[in-house]
Design a protein around this motif. Sequence first.
Motif, PDB file in Angstrom:
ATOM      1  N   GLY A   1     -75.956   1.882 -61.342  1.00 33.20           N
ATOM      2  CA  GLY A   1     -76.025   3.078 -62.164  1.00 33.20           C
ATOM      3  C   GLY A   1     -75.747   2.842 -63.626  1.00 33.20           C
ATOM      4  N   GLY A   2     -75.565   1.604 -64.022  1.00 30.84           N
ATOM      5  CA  GLY A   2     -75.303   1.284 -65.414  1.00 30.84           C
ATOM      6  C   GLY A   2     -76.278   0.244 -65.934  1.00 30.84           C
TER       7      GLY A   2
ATOM      8  N   ALA B   1     -74.441 -16.171 -73.772  1.00 30.39           N
ATOM      9  CA  ALA B   1     -73.683 -16.213 -72.519  1.00 30.39           C
ATOM     10  C   ALA B   1     -72.772 -15.005 -72.338  1.00 30.39           C
ATOM     11  N   ALA B   2     -72.633 -14.174 -73.361  1.00 31.12           N
ATOM     12  CA  ALA B   2     -71.741 -13.011 -73.283  1.00 31.12           C
ATOM     13  C   ALA B   2     -72.390 -11.895 -72.473  1.00 31.12           C
ATOM     14  N   ARG B   3     -71.573 -11.201 -71.676  1.00 31.66           N
ATOM     15  CA  ARG B   3     -72.055 -10.115 -70.831  1.00 31.66           C
ATOM     16  C   ARG B   3     -71.077  -8.952 -70.880  1.00 31.66           C
ATOM     17  N   ALA B   4     -71.634  -7.737 -70.781  1.00 32.07           N
ATOM     18  CA  ALA B   4     -70.815  -6.544 -70.658  1.00 32.07           C
ATOM     19  C   ALA B   4     -71.607  -5.485 -69.917  1.00 32.07           C
ATOM     20  N   ARG B   5     -70.895  -4.519 -69.346  1.00 33.87           N
ATOM     21  CA  ARG B   5     -71.559  -3.426 -68.645  1.00 33.87           C
ATOM     22  C   ARG B   5     -71.354  -2.123 -69.418  1.00 33.87           C
ATOM     23  N   LEU B   6     -72.413  -1.323 -69.470  1.00 33.58           N
ATOM     24  CA  LEU B   6     -72.389  -0.005 -70.104  1.00 33.58           C
ATOM     25  C   LEU B   6     -72.714   1.054 -69.072  1.00 33.58           C
ATOM     26  N   ARG B   7     -72.046   2.192 -69.160  1.00 31.47           N
ATOM     27  CA  ARG B   7     -72.448   3.321 -68.328  1.00 31.47           C
ATOM     28  C   ARG B   7     -71.886   4.609 -68.915  1.00 31.47           C
ATOM     29  N   ASP B   8     -72.609   5.689 -68.671  1.00 28.76           N
ATOM     30  CA  ASP B   8     -72.104   7.011 -69.034  1.00 28.76           C
ATOM     31  C   ASP B   8     -70.996   7.385 -68.064  1.00 28.76           C
ATOM     32  N   ASP B   9     -69.921   7.957 -68.612  1.00 27.11           N
ATOM     33  CA  ASP B   9     -68.758   8.241 -67.769  1.00 27.11           C
ATOM     34  C   ASP B   9     -67.962   9.388 -68.376  1.00 27.11           C
ATOM     35  N   GLU B  10     -67.897  10.510 -67.649  1.00 25.11           N
ATOM     36  CA  GLU B  10     -67.066  11.644 -68.037  1.00 25.11           C
ATOM     37  C   GLU B  10     -67.353  12.114 -69.461  1.00 25.11           C
ATOM     38  N   GLY B  11     -68.632  12.189 -69.802  1.00 26.34           N
ATOM     39  CA  GLY B  11     -69.003  12.666 -71.122  1.00 26.34           C
ATOM     40  C   GLY B  11     -68.885  11.632 -72.217  1.00 26.34           C
ATOM     41  N   GLY B  12     -68.387  10.440 -71.883  1.00 23.70           N
ATOM     42  CA  GLY B  12     -68.289   9.372 -72.858  1.00 23.70           C
ATOM     43  C   GLY B  12     -69.066   8.153 -72.392  1.00 23.70           C
ATOM     44  N   ILE B  13     -68.804   7.037 -73.045  1.00 24.30           N
ATOM     45  CA  ILE B  13     -69.460   5.780 -72.692  1.00 24.30           C
ATOM     46  C   ILE B  13     -68.391   4.757 -72.345  1.00 24.30           C
ATOM     47  N   ARG B  14     -68.544   4.116 -71.209  1.00 19.56           N
ATOM     48  CA  ARG B  14     -67.616   3.064 -70.809  1.00 19.56           C
ATOM     49  C   ARG B  14     -68.259   1.706 -71.077  1.00 19.56           C
TER      50      ARG B  14
ATOM     51  N   SER C   1     -62.464  -4.019 -75.471  1.00 22.35           N
ATOM     52  CA  SER C   1     -62.453  -3.315 -74.184  1.00 22.35           C
ATOM     53  C   SER C   1     -61.508  -2.134 -74.274  1.00 22.35           C
ATOM     54  N   ALA C   2     -61.829  -1.092 -73.539  1.00 22.54           N
ATOM     55  CA  ALA C   2     -60.989   0.100 -73.524  1.00 22.54           C
ATOM     56  C   ALA C   2     -60.855   0.578 -72.083  1.00 22.54           C
ATOM     57  N   PRO C   3     -59.663   1.030 -71.661  1.00 24.93           N
ATOM     58  CA  PRO C   3     -59.480   1.454 -70.276  1.00 24.93           C
ATOM     59  C   PRO C   3     -60.166   2.774 -69.958  1.00 24.93           C
ATOM     60  N   LEU C   4     -60.476   3.582 -70.986  1.00 27.06           N
ATOM     61  CA  LEU C   4     -61.061   4.896 -70.767  1.00 27.06           C
ATOM     62  C   LEU C   4     -62.427   4.978 -71.448  1.00 27.06           C
ATOM     63  N   PRO C   5     -63.268   5.922 -71.006  1.00 25.85           N
ATOM     64  CA  PRO C   5     -64.541   6.131 -71.703  1.00 25.85           C
ATOM     65  C   PRO C   5     -64.306   6.510 -73.168  1.00 25.85           C
TER      66      PRO C   5
ATOM     67  N   GLU D   1     -73.402  -4.415 -87.309  1.00 23.14           N
ATOM     68  CA  GLU D   1     -74.661  -5.125 -87.104  1.00 23.14           C
ATOM     69  C   GLU D   1     -75.582  -4.411 -86.132  1.00 23.14           C
ATOM     70  N   LEU D   2     -75.012  -3.689 -85.152  1.00 20.75           N
ATOM     71  CA  LEU D   2     -75.794  -3.027 -84.114  1.00 20.75           C
ATOM     72  C   LEU D   2     -75.407  -1.552 -84.038  1.00 20.75           C
ATOM     73  N   PRO D   3     -75.809  -0.755 -85.030  1.00 18.52           N
ATOM     74  CA  PRO D   3     -75.368   0.641 -85.060  1.00 18.52           C
ATOM     75  C   PRO D   3     -75.873   1.453 -83.873  1.00 18.52           C
ATOM     76  N   ASP D   4     -74.948   2.167 -83.244  1.00 19.73           N
ATOM     77  CA  ASP D   4     -75.244   3.064 -82.125  1.00 19.73           C
ATOM     78  C   ASP D   4     -75.832   2.342 -80.919  1.00 19.73           C
ATOM     79  N   ALA D   5     -75.640   1.046 -80.818  1.00 22.61           N
ATOM     80  CA  ALA D   5     -76.249   0.274 -79.738  1.00 22.61           C
ATOM     81  C   ALA D   5     -75.854   0.772 -78.342  1.00 22.61           C
ATOM     82  N   PRO D   6     -74.580   1.120 -78.068  1.00 23.70           N
ATOM     83  CA  PRO D   6     -74.254   1.566 -76.699  1.00 23.70           C
ATOM     84  C   PRO D   6     -75.085   2.758 -76.245  1.00 23.70           C
ATOM     85  N   ARG D   7     -75.141   3.790 -77.080  1.00 23.52           N
ATOM     86  CA  ARG D   7     -75.920   4.970 -76.705  1.00 23.52           C
ATOM     87  C   ARG D   7     -77.407   4.654 -76.618  1.00 23.52           C
ATOM     88  N   GLN D   8     -77.911   3.868 -77.546  1.00 23.87           N
ATOM     89  CA  GLN D   8     -79.349   3.613 -77.583  1.00 23.87           C
ATOM     90  C   GLN D   8     -79.818   2.772 -76.392  1.00 23.87           C
TER      91      GLN D   8
END
Length: 475
Positions: free
Chosen positions: A320-321, A328-341, A354-358, A372-379
Amino acid sequence: MASRRVCFVLVDGARADVVQDLLERGDLPNLARHVVEPGGITVGTSVFPSTTGVAYLPFLYGVYPGTANIPGIRWLDRVGATGNWRAQWRAARSYCGVQAGWLNRDLETGPSIFELVPESVALCTPLTNGLQPGACRLAATRMLLGSVAHYAGTHQGLDDAVGDAWVHAAAEPWRFLFVLFPGPDGLTHLLDPFHPRVLAAYRAVDAALGRFMARAARYGELPAVFVAADHGGSVMREHADIAIELEALGWRTLRHPVHVWRRRVRAATMVSGNASVQVYFEPRSGRERPLTEPELPADVLGHLLGLPAVRLAAWRDGRGGVTVAAGAARARLRDDEGGIRYEPVAGDPLGLGSAPLPIDDRELLGRTLGGELPDAPRQVLQLFRSPRAGDLVLAARVGSDFRGPWEIPEHKSGHGSLIADHMAVPIAASVPLPDAPLRTVDLMPTMLELLGVPPPPGLDGVPFSRLAQATGVGA
């Protein structure tokens, strides 16, 4: 306060820093006088892929490309690709040529601003849904002069025709006027974003604005004016054609313009801008659904991530994300409780920690806007809302794109990626701007509000008034 009329001016490919520099030098006196002084100007973010046509959707529909199920200027219909030769051509969608008008029928979203405001007029627009008879102006001129300009570099001729039609329209009783100047983008592709001919195109738009406002003043109340760009642009020093890379790995590849009928293909590459690309694996398998992380060919993925031209890659994680990767760097993105995790797995490809909450969506926009990457998580997340999006999506590093030098004419500059040179755009309005980070998707609901038209449900944008309330600043 509602306005009787609103005029929106889209300057295709205008860089925010170029606009600001020309303003400071006094080279855009009409923009300064009629728009910036009574309202303001700021730097906002476009959408991914940051490319012509696709990045018009926020202004006219108030949604991201992924919401509208339009993942790029080129994309692949997985089911259609299994059909006969005609179906295969249709399936390899490209809004850059004779299929350009199909963008209007491929959209899967709510009403356009033209439908919500029937008293609309549009100059030089490829998006026409909802326009009344006679309200779509310069369509034939755009196709004829635009086609010639693509090869001959005569973009100023088309912009001059738009400027003249704009001035003529000042006396008409429209409520919403959409004006598109394609010249700066076209010239940037052929030259570079700072070339004297490109800068002259900005000045020509400004001169047309002055003539329009002078004539509009003779016919009553001046309209509220918004001026923005759909994307920026940067010089391309390296053409790293992903199709050629896949071929070298033994993956026979379907791609534009002449390989859309290839047999026994194992991959398809659909390029936008030219600094982003959608990659589809086994495109004629008959599979309707996109692949997820466990199903992707790991060796191909590793090779592409190792290319110097690739700044960021993304794919569906199967949970779902979305997984984002840089080298070699990796991260996971997902929408969560109205925010982004955002959860780094190995390294920190987006540089967010890293942040424990969305994290609140607008907070993330503000944190990344100057980076360098403006608004990348949402986009990244919005793009994968589209089931038509590729199994793998790549965004190019500054100075690189994903289409070979064989293209005629060769694109010496381009856009389409998630990098700041492409995503940062000027947003100016003759009404006060909120003290909040803005996206281009926020303009459509703001213009509707000024016109006293209720926004439809499902918009991705937020009107200036709500942003101002959230920050405690009056609109």
